[in-house]
Design an enzyme around this catalytic site. Structure first.
Site, short mmCIF file in Angstrom:
data_model
loop_
_atom_site.label_atom_id
_atom_site.label_comp_id
_atom_site.label_asym_id
_atom_site.label_seq_id
_atom_site.Cartn_x
_atom_site.Cartn_y
_atom_site.Cartn_z
CG ASP A 7 -7.12 57.99 -30.99
OD1 ASP A 7 -7.30 56.77 -30.80
OD2 ASP A 7 -6.56 58.72 -30.14
CB SER A 8 -10.58 56.60 -28.50
OG SER A 8 -9.27 56.83 -28.00
CE1 TYR A 39 -13.78 54.73 -29.23
CE2 TYR A 39 -12.31 54.02 -30.98
CZ TYR A 39 -13.42 54.73 -30.57
OH TYR A 39 -14.16 55.42 -31.50
N GLY A 40 -9.75 51.58 -24.94
CA GLY A 40 -8.93 50.49 -24.37
C GLY A 40 -9.63 49.71 -23.28
CB CYS A 70 -7.04 54.31 -32.54
SG CYS A 70 -7.61 53.51 -31.04
CG ASN A 71 -1.35 51.47 -31.59
OD1 ASN A 71 -1.24 52.69 -31.42
ND2 ASN A 71 -0.44 50.77 -32.21
CB THR A 72 -7.40 50.39 -28.91
OG1 THR A 72 -6.36 50.83 -28.03
CG2 THR A 72 -8.37 49.52 -28.16
CD GLU A 148 -8.71 62.15 -24.54
OE1 GLU A 148 -9.40 63.18 -24.64
OE2 GLU A 148 -8.23 61.55 -25.52
CB CYS A 180 -1.43 53.48 -26.70
SG CYS A 180 -2.81 54.61 -26.35
CB THR A 181 -1.94 57.34 -31.03
OG1 THR A 181 -3.32 57.11 -30.69
CG2 THR A 181 -1.58 56.50 -32.24
CG HIS A 182 -4.45 58.69 -25.90
ND1 HIS A 182 -5.21 58.01 -26.82
CD2 HIS A 182 -5.21 59.71 -25.44
CE1 HIS A 182 -6.41 58.60 -26.91
NE2 HIS A 182 -6.43 59.64 -26.09
#
Ligand code: DGL
Length: 270
Positions: A7-8, A39-40, A70-72, A148, A180-182
């Protein structure tokens, strides 16, 4: 089997966390591209470039398959990655289908990054499954930053959510899809705004089940691993974590990862 998950940033840990639950006996290489998060807010070309380098790195580490957690990155790079590499590459998909199929009449909100919302992949999915036009899309880029920073339930988070939700009548919604995984880290915060019966759905469980299917792996009885702390620590220790290609081995960073897994465990069934 050795599985690469990337992922990012720390959003992908929620996918790894689900893998610990469902496939605890596999070996994992986790890669967070912390130098380039978020990344978004990047261009599709930039994201494809990062994703290609990461998959090369993971293949070099001997993985048998890769999960783009990561969906993005999935939105803009999955086709390209699959045409470039020969190992199985799985992506994320916002869980719109289960949300539409599991509910009736009321509206469904899908939250994601601006890139995911702009890309055709999500539009195509809605075209296929949202026959009655019940889905609304909402970009939540700042949640990536908050995650983050490990800020999940603070005044800033609540006022950001309040502001973002202010154009919607939230009582009309029966499901909230985390695209979004975040966004997994904030499950209790969403609960403050939505009806208690509102379903909050993420795509992690579906992704890991799909992985098991593709790789011919048997799913473990859910939750077994966390009821056995030794097994959990052993799985954690067997996992190689990288931040933008650098192995994670300082005590501070490892403590951070443990803290994040703890948070994910707390919010998993929220
Ligand atoms: N976790 C990512 C996703 O699922 C991307 C967040 C970001 O880097 O903007 O979309």
């Amino acid at each position: 089997m050795k599985i690469g998950i990337f992922d990012s940033g720390i959003g992908g840990l929620s996918v790894l966390h689900e893998a610990f639950h469902l496939l605890p006996d596999q070996e994992y290489v986790f890669y967070a591209d912390t130098d380039h998060v978020p990344y978004g807010l990047k261009t599709p070309e930039e994201i494809r470039g990062y994703a290609k380098e990461i998959v090369e790195f993971l293949i070099d580490k001997g993985v048998d398959s890769v999960v783009v957690a990561c969906n993005t990155a999935t939105s803009v790079a999955i086709k390209y990655l699959r045409s470039t590499f020969s190992i199985p590459i799985l992506g994320m998909e916002p869980a719109v289908k289960p949300a539409v199929e599991g509910t009736e009449k009321k509206r469904i909100m899908v939250m994601a990054t601006p890139v995911t919302i702009r890309e055709d992949k999500l539009k195509d999915l809605l075209h296929r499954v949202d026959e009655n036009h019940r889905v609304d899309l909402l970009a939540m880029p700042k949640l990536v930053e908050f995650a983050e920073e490990e800020v999940y339930e603070s005044k800033e988070v609540y006022s950001y959510l309040e502001e973002q939700f202010s154009d919607f009548d939230l009582s009309e919604y029966c499901a909230l899809v985390l695209g979004c995984t975040h966004f997994n880290y904030f499950k209790p915060a969403y609960r403050r705004f939505f009806d208690e019966n509102t379903l909050v759905i993420d795509g992690n469980n579906g992704t890991i089940r799909h992985l098991a299917d593709v790789m011919g792996l048997e799913l473990s009885r859910d939750n077994e691993i966390y009821s056995d702390p030794e097994r959990y620590i052993e799985t954690l220790n067997r996992t190689n974590y990288y931040f933008s290609g650098r192995p994670v081995n300082s005590t501070d960073e490892l403590d951070r990862l443990k803290r994040l897994h703890k948070r994910l465990e707390e919010v998993r069934n929220n």
